[in-house]
Scaffold this motif. Structure first.
Motif, PDB file in Angstrom:
ATOM      1  N   GLY A  82       0.867  -1.235  -0.131  1.00  0.00           N
ATOM      2  CA  GLY A  82       0.049   0.103   0.186  1.00  0.00           C
ATOM      3  C   GLY A  82       0.808   1.317  -0.090  1.00  0.00           C
ATOM      4  N   GLY A  83       0.000   2.360  -0.149  1.00  0.00           N
ATOM      5  CA  GLY A  83       1.006   3.653  -0.140  1.00  0.00           C
ATOM      6  C   GLY A  83       0.007   4.852  -0.779  1.00  0.00           C
ATOM      7  N   PRO A 115      -4.216  10.065  -8.706  1.00  0.00           N
ATOM      8  CA  PRO A 115      -5.127   9.421  -9.352  1.00  0.00           C
ATOM      9  C   PRO A 115      -4.581   8.758 -10.903  1.00  0.00           C
ATOM     10  N   GLY A 116      -5.120   7.798 -11.181  1.00  0.00           N
ATOM     11  CA  GLY A 116      -4.764   7.123 -12.592  1.00  0.00           C
ATOM     12  C   GLY A 116      -3.727   6.361 -12.095  1.00  0.00           C
ATOM     13  N   GLY A 117      -2.926   6.342 -11.066  1.00  0.00           N
ATOM     14  CA  GLY A 117      -1.735   5.604 -10.666  1.00  0.00           C
ATOM     15  C   GLY A 117      -2.041   3.932 -10.466  1.00  0.00           C
ATOM     16  N   SER A 118      -1.107   3.338 -10.140  1.00  0.00           N
ATOM     17  CA  SER A 118      -1.228   1.704  -9.928  1.00  0.00           C
ATOM     18  C   SER A 118      -0.318   1.389  -8.593  1.00  0.00           C
ATOM     19  N   TYR A 177      -6.943  -2.030   2.840  1.00  0.00           N
ATOM     20  CA  TYR A 177      -7.097  -3.330   2.055  1.00  0.00           C
ATOM     21  C   TYR A 177      -6.734  -4.265   2.877  1.00  0.00           C
ATOM     22  N   TYR A 178      -7.653  -5.455   2.858  1.00  0.00           N
ATOM     23  CA  TYR A 178      -7.450  -6.760   3.822  1.00  0.00           C
ATOM     24  C   TYR A 178      -7.457  -7.794   2.970  1.00  0.00           C
ATOM     25  N   CYS A 179      -6.643  -8.689   2.930  1.00  0.00           N
ATOM     26  CA  CYS A 179      -7.090 -10.018   2.628  1.00  0.00           C
ATOM     27  C   CYS A 179      -7.284 -11.135   3.512  1.00  0.00           C
ATOM     28  N   ALA A 180      -8.218 -12.058   3.095  1.00  0.00           N
ATOM     29  CA  ALA A 180      -8.907 -12.933   4.071  1.00  0.00           C
ATOM     30  C   ALA A 180      -8.830 -14.377   3.317  1.00  0.00           C
ATOM     31  N   GLN A 234      -2.612   0.476   3.942  1.00  0.00           N
ATOM     32  CA  GLN A 234      -3.510   1.494   3.672  1.00  0.00           C
ATOM     33  C   GLN A 234      -3.082   1.821   2.161  1.00  0.00           C
ATOM     34  N   VAL A 235      -4.132   2.210   1.378  1.00  0.00           N
ATOM     35  CA  VAL A 235      -4.086   2.834   0.087  1.00  0.00           C
ATOM     36  C   VAL A 235      -4.681   4.087   0.037  1.00  0.00           C
TER      37      VAL A 235
END
Length: 123
Positions: free
Chosen positions: A9-10, A14-17, A94-97, A118-119
């Motif tokens: 995250g980071g 806008p428009g970035g990846s 964002y979480y993975c589960a 965090q994004v």
């Protein structure tokens, strides 16, 4: 002991990846689905996308389709979330589960969770 650790995250314009990673330890990912959820301040956690044990991809939120891609590397016990064309409304933790064998858009049914990454999408 099962452990999930997200990273990648980071802050992005806008428009970035960004590419998020979810490294799982304590069990093999081979037979499990892995889902990505996100939560913004003041909002409920929502499902974003999920990859099944058979690599079928299910999008839980329409806005992710065409911009986000999920993939897995079972040898590394890792799942990736590639996010392109990011928008300010993608800002969230964002979480993975995991902990279930197939994808369902219901966070209460996933047994194991990471701590989140965090994004932030902002100019």
């Amino acid at each position: 002991q099962v452990q999930l650790v997200e990273s990648g995250g980071g802050l992005v314009q806008p428009g970035g990846s960004l590419r998020l990673s979810c490294v799982v330890s304590g069990f093999s990912l081979e037979d499990d689905a892995v889902a990505w959820f996100r939560q913004s301040p003041g909002k409920e956690r929502e499902g974003v996308v999920c990859i099944s044990s058979g690599d079928a991809i299910t999008y839980f939120v329409k806005s992710a389709k065409g911009r986000f891609t999920v993939s897995r590397d079972n040898a590394k016990n890792t799942v990736f979330l590639q996010m392109n064309s990011l928008k300010p409304e993608d800002t969230a933790v964002y979480y993975c589960a995991t902990g279930r064998s197939f994808c369902v858009d219901n966070d209460h049914t996933y047994k194991d969770w990471g701590q989140g990454t965090q994004v932030t999408v902002s100019s």
